[in-house]
Design a protein around this motif. Structure first.
Motif, PDB file in Angstrom:
ATOM      1  N   PRO A  35       0.844  -1.214   0.000  1.00  0.00           N
ATOM      2  CA  PRO A  35       0.000   0.000   0.000  1.00  0.00           C
ATOM      3  C   PRO A  35       0.872   1.253   0.000  1.00  0.00           C
ATOM      4  CG  PRO A  35      -0.691  -1.553   1.708  1.00  0.00           C
ATOM      5  CD  PRO A  35       0.599  -2.063   1.171  1.00  0.00           C
ATOM      6  N   PRO A  36       0.428   2.327  -0.657  1.00  0.00           N
ATOM      7  CA  PRO A  36       1.250   3.546  -0.760  1.00  0.00           C
ATOM      8  C   PRO A  36       1.799   4.030   0.583  1.00  0.00           C
ATOM      9  CG  PRO A  36      -0.625   3.731  -2.216  1.00  0.00           C
ATOM     10  CD  PRO A  36      -0.805   2.441  -1.454  1.00  0.00           C
ATOM     11  N   ALA A  37       0.987   3.979   1.649  1.00  0.00           N
ATOM     12  CA  ALA A  37       1.457   4.508   2.941  1.00  0.00           C
ATOM     13  C   ALA A  37       2.709   3.796   3.437  1.00  0.00           C
ATOM     14  CB  ALA A  37       0.347   4.390   3.985  1.00  0.00           C
ATOM     15  N   GLN A  38       2.920   2.564   2.980  1.00  0.00           N
ATOM     16  CA  GLN A  38       4.098   1.814   3.439  1.00  0.00           C
ATOM     17  C   GLN A  38       5.274   1.897   2.473  1.00  0.00           C
ATOM     18  OE1 GLN A  38       2.817  -2.222   4.510  1.00  0.00           O
ATOM     19  NE2 GLN A  38       0.939  -1.360   5.341  1.00  0.00           N
ATOM     20  N   PRO A 230      11.408   1.052   6.268  1.00  0.00           N
ATOM     21  CA  PRO A 230      11.340   1.365   4.835  1.00  0.00           C
ATOM     22  C   PRO A 230      11.404   0.080   4.001  1.00  0.00           C
ATOM     23  CG  PRO A 230      13.004   2.723   5.949  1.00  0.00           C
ATOM     24  CD  PRO A 230      12.589   1.650   6.915  1.00  0.00           C
ATOM     25  N   ILE A 231      10.957   0.177   2.755  1.00  0.00           N
ATOM     26  CA  ILE A 231      11.075  -0.992   1.867  1.00  0.00           C
ATOM     27  C   ILE A 231      12.177  -0.787   0.839  1.00  0.00           C
ATOM     28  CG2 ILE A 231       8.649  -1.646   2.189  1.00  0.00           C
ATOM     29  CD1 ILE A 231       8.102  -0.578  -0.669  1.00  0.00           C
ATOM     30  N   PHE A 232      12.778   0.397   0.830  1.00  0.00           N
ATOM     31  CA  PHE A 232      13.791   0.736  -0.174  1.00  0.00           C
ATOM     32  C   PHE A 232      14.838   1.609   0.507  1.00  0.00           C
ATOM     33  CE2 PHE A 232      15.704   3.519  -3.245  1.00  0.00           C
ATOM     34  CZ  PHE A 232      15.693   2.880  -4.469  1.00  0.00           C
ATOM     35  N   ALA A 233      16.132   1.332   0.270  1.00  0.00           N
ATOM     36  CA  ALA A 233      17.180   2.190   0.829  1.00  0.00           C
ATOM     37  C   ALA A 233      18.360   2.251  -0.135  1.00  0.00           C
ATOM     38  CB  ALA A 233      17.645   1.675   2.183  1.00  0.00           C
ATOM     39  N   PHE A 234      19.071   3.390  -0.077  1.00  0.00           N
ATOM     40  CA  PHE A 234      20.198   3.607  -0.995  1.00  0.00           C
ATOM     41  C   PHE A 234      21.304   4.283  -0.197  1.00  0.00           C
ATOM     42  CE2 PHE A 234      20.365   4.106  -5.872  1.00  0.00           C
ATOM     43  CZ  PHE A 234      21.753   3.964  -5.919  1.00  0.00           C
ATOM     44  N   GLY A 235      22.505   3.674  -0.220  1.00  0.00           N
ATOM     45  CA  GLY A 235      23.648   4.250   0.477  1.00  0.00           C
ATOM     46  C   GLY A 235      24.909   4.136  -0.355  1.00  0.00           C
ATOM     47  N   ARG A 245      20.766  -3.110   5.800  1.00  0.00           N
ATOM     48  CA  ARG A 245      20.388  -4.440   6.290  1.00  0.00           C
ATOM     49  C   ARG A 245      19.042  -4.394   7.019  1.00  0.00           C
ATOM     50  NH1 ARG A 245      24.990  -7.810   9.012  1.00  0.00           N
ATOM     51  NH2 ARG A 245      23.723  -9.501   8.150  1.00  0.00           N
ATOM     52  N   TYR A 246      18.790  -3.315   7.739  1.00  0.00           N
ATOM     53  CA  TYR A 246      17.478  -3.155   8.400  1.00  0.00           C
ATOM     54  C   TYR A 246      16.364  -3.192   7.358  1.00  0.00           C
ATOM     55  CZ  TYR A 246      13.742  -0.774  11.050  1.00  0.00           C
ATOM     56  OH  TYR A 246      12.552  -0.430  11.653  1.00  0.00           O
ATOM     57  N   VAL A 247      16.570  -2.462   6.284  1.00  0.00           N
ATOM     58  CA  VAL A 247      15.552  -2.402   5.229  1.00  0.00           C
ATOM     59  C   VAL A 247      15.449  -3.747   4.508  1.00  0.00           C
ATOM     60  CG1 VAL A 247      15.028  -1.344   2.994  1.00  0.00           C
ATOM     61  CG2 VAL A 247      15.729   0.084   4.950  1.00  0.00           C
ATOM     62  N   ARG A 248      16.588  -4.338   4.201  1.00  0.00           N
ATOM     63  CA  ARG A 248      16.608  -5.553   3.379  1.00  0.00           C
ATOM     64  C   ARG A 248      16.022  -6.760   4.095  1.00  0.00           C
ATOM     65  NH1 ARG A 248      16.100  -8.966   0.594  1.00  0.00           N
ATOM     66  NH2 ARG A 248      17.240  -9.736  -1.228  1.00  0.00           N
ATOM     67  N   THR A 249      16.121  -6.799   5.436  1.00  0.00           N
ATOM     68  CA  THR A 249      15.698  -7.999   6.162  1.00  0.00           C
ATOM     69  C   THR A 249      14.259  -7.908   6.686  1.00  0.00           C
ATOM     70  OG1 THR A 249      16.665  -7.195   8.250  1.00  0.00           O
ATOM     71  CG2 THR A 249      18.061  -8.581   6.851  1.00  0.00           C
ATOM     72  N   GLY A 250      13.513  -6.903   6.256  1.00  0.00           N
ATOM     73  CA  GLY A 250      12.092  -6.886   6.593  1.00  0.00           C
ATOM     74  C   GLY A 250      11.343  -7.925   5.767  1.00  0.00           C
ATOM     75  N   GLU A 251      10.087  -8.149   6.131  1.00  0.00           N
ATOM     76  CA  GLU A 251       9.278  -9.096   5.360  1.00  0.00           C
ATOM     77  C   GLU A 251       8.776  -8.461   4.070  1.00  0.00           C
ATOM     78  OE1 GLU A 251       6.186 -10.581   7.965  1.00  0.00           O
ATOM     79  OE2 GLU A 251       7.732 -11.136   9.418  1.00  0.00           O
TER      80      GLU A 251
END
Lengths: 306, 306
Positions: A35-38, A230-235, A245-251
C-alpha cells in the motif's frame, strides 16, 4: 513507461532491479503489492545524492564559519579540534573521524537560533562553489538520483534522507534540490532548547550533540522519526550498512542499493581508503546481504547536469 | 464550503477563528497566503484529540502490562514506582507526575523489539475499554477534532501529533483513527538500538528515556522532527503552552487553540487540579499570549461519535 523512466541510467542489473521492484510493489492485486502509505524510501546524502569529494560539504561549511569565528576569537587557532581544521592537518582530521568533523560543526554553530542558522546555511549554499569542480555545491547532485527520487514519488513512495551530515544544513537545500521537505530529512543533530526572546519563541542550538546519525544509529533514528521499516534504501558506505540491512531484512519485497564510486573520469574513484566514510565491509558482503551494487561508471549515463 | 465545514462545531468565536484562518492562508494572491508545504499543524493528543480522564490511556496500558510482569516477577510488588501503580496509590502516583508515569511505561516495555511492541499495542487497543465510559479507548476520540484534522488536510495542511504520551502507542492507532501516519507522530520515546537477530535487523527498546516530550521539549522536538515552525497548533494544558507560544509568535498568520474541558455532562470538567496535565497558566494568560480558547461545552455540538 519503463522505457522512459530513469533516462540517465544505463540498461543493466541495477536499473532493471529498480524497475522490477517498483513494478511489483505497485501492482494492485499482485503478491508483492505494498500500500502507498508503506512505500517508504530512505537515501543517504553525502556520496549518495551529492558529491562528497575531496571533502564532505559539511567540512567546507564548518571551516568557513570557523574562519569567521577566529577573527573574533584568535585563541581558537591553537585549540583542538579547531587547529587541525584551520591548518588543514589532514592526518589529525582523519584521526578525528566523521564524528570529529561533526563536532566541529556543532561547536561553531552553538548559540544560533534555528531560524538564523537556516538563513546562514541558505546564503552559504547559494554562493559557495566546490573547490575543484568549480560549481555550486548544491548543483553537484547526481542527475540519475534526482530521476530516481522523482520516479519513486511518482509511484507513490515517500522519500526520506537519512544522513550523517547535519540535519539543518541538509534541510536548507533538500526541498529546492531534491523535492524532499524538512520533515523528511533525518541527520546528525545538536540539542535544541526553547526560550522566549523579546516575546518571540525561538529554538537555540546548543553545543551538545543530540545524535550522530551514522552506522547503527541510522536505523534507530528511522525508528524514532519514521516509525516503520522502509522498503527501499540507498547508500554508498559502511556507514549505511546497518540501514541497508534493516531495510533488506524486513518481510515482503525489499530493495537495498549501494553506490560504488568507480568513476575517476566523471567524478571520483574511491572506496576502502576514504577517510570519513569508507566502503569496505558493505562492498565485500553486498552479495551475502542481498544488496544490489550500483557502479557509477557502468550504470550511470551521466553523473551531473551539464 | 464554510457552511458545511466542521459540522460538529457550534457557531462561535472558535469555529469562526478556524474558518477565517484557513480561508486567509489558502487565498492565493492574498496577503496571508501560505504555500501548502508550509501549512504545518500540530496537535497534542491526550485531552486534545482523545479522552484523558480519569487517567491517561498510557496509565491503563502500562498497568496492564505491569500486572502481567508481576506474575513472572513478584518482587515488583514492593518496588517503586511499580508498587504505587499496582496498589492504585493515587497520592504516590500524583507525586511521580506525568514523567513518572512514562517511566513506568519505559520500564515495562524495555527489551521488546519495535515490531513486537507495535503488535502488542494494536492488540491491546483493539480490545481494551474505558473503565467508566465502557467503550474502546480508540473510540473515545473527539468527533469535532476528527473533522478539524480532515478539514485542515483538505485545505493542504499536513497534520502532526506532538504528545507527551509514548510515541509508539500513538503510532499504533493514529493512522487508522486520525489519518495521521507514523512519521507524523512525535511523542515521548525511549532509546532504540539496532541489532541483528537470526539474520534479521531489529530495533530493540531500551530502558533508557530518549525524550520526555512535554512543555519546552515539545517545540524542541518539532525542530528536530519537522524542521520548520508550524502555523497552527492545538493543545489543552500547560504542557502545550511552549508549543502554542512557539507557533503563535512566528511571522505571518498563526492560530493557536486551547481546549477547555468544562463539560461534566458529556465528558469531564477539569483544569487546574488535573494531576498529570493541569491547565492553569495557559488558561490565565490565553488572551495575553494570543491563544484562542475552545469551550467543550459551548463550542462543540457533540463530543464523541454515538
Amino acid at each position: 513507461m519503463s522505457a522512459a523512466a530513469l533516462p540517465s541510467w544505463n540498461d543493466g542489473v541495477a536499473r532493471a532491479a529498480i524497475l522490477d521492484f517498483v513494478a511489483r510493489v505497485t501492482q494492485e492485486g499482485g503478491v508483492d503489492f505494498v500500500p502507498p502509505a508503506q512505500r517508504i524510501a530512505t537515501f543517504d546524502n553525502d556520496g549518495t545524492l551529492w558529491c562528497e569529494q575531496p571533502q564532505q560539504v559539511q567540512f567546507y561549511f564548518a571551516r568557513q564559519r570557523l574562519e569567521a569565528l577566529v577573527e573574533k576569537d584568535p585563541g581558537l587557532k591553537t585549540r583542538q579540534p579547531f587547529q587541525a581544521y584551520l591548518e588543514h592537518d589532514m592526518a589529525a582530521i582523519k584521526d578525528l573521524g566523521k564524528k570529529g568533523l561533526f563536532e566541529v560543526a556543532v561547536a561553531v554553530h552553538a548559540g544560533m537560533t534555528e531560524d538564523a542558522f537556516a538563513n546562514y546555511a541558505r546564503g552559504w549554499l547559494a554562493k559557495t562553489k566546490h573547490p575543484k569542480l568549480g560549481r555550486l555545491f548544491k548543483e553537484l547532485v547526481y542527475r540519475p538520483q534526482l530521476e530516481l527520487l522523482e520516479y519513486l514519488r511518482t509511484n507513490g513512495f515517500k522519500t526520506f534522507i537519512v544522513s550523517g551530515g547535519g540535519i539543518d544544513l541538509i534541510r536548507a537545500f533538500a526541498e529546492e534540490v531534491y523535492g524532499i521537505p524538512p520533515e523528511q530529512v533525518i541527520g546528525s543533530s545538536v540539542r535544541l532548547h526553547f526560550e522566549m526572546q523579546d516575546g518571540r519563541g525561538v529554538l537555540m542550538k546548543e553545543a551538545e550533540l543530540n545524535s550522530f546519525d551514522d552506522r547503527e544509529v541510522k536505523p534507530a533514528n528511522i525508528g524514532l522519526h519514521i516509525g516503520r521499516r522502509p522498503i527501499f534504501a540507498f547508500g554508498n558506505s559502511d556507514g549505511d550498512l546497518a540501514m541497508l540491512r534493516y531495510v533488506r531484512t524486513g518481510e515482503g519485497p525489499r530493495l537495498a542499493l549501494l553506490l560504488h564510486h568507480d568513476d575517476a573520469a566523471r567524478e571520483f574513484a574511491y572506496d576502502r581508503e576514504f577517510r570519513f566514510s569508507p566502503l569496505a565491509e558493505a562492498l565485500d558482503k553486498a552479495d551475502e546481504y542481498g544488496i544490489t551494487l550500483v557502479s557509477m561508471q557502468r550504470d550511470w549515463k551521466r553523473v551531473f547536469d551539464d
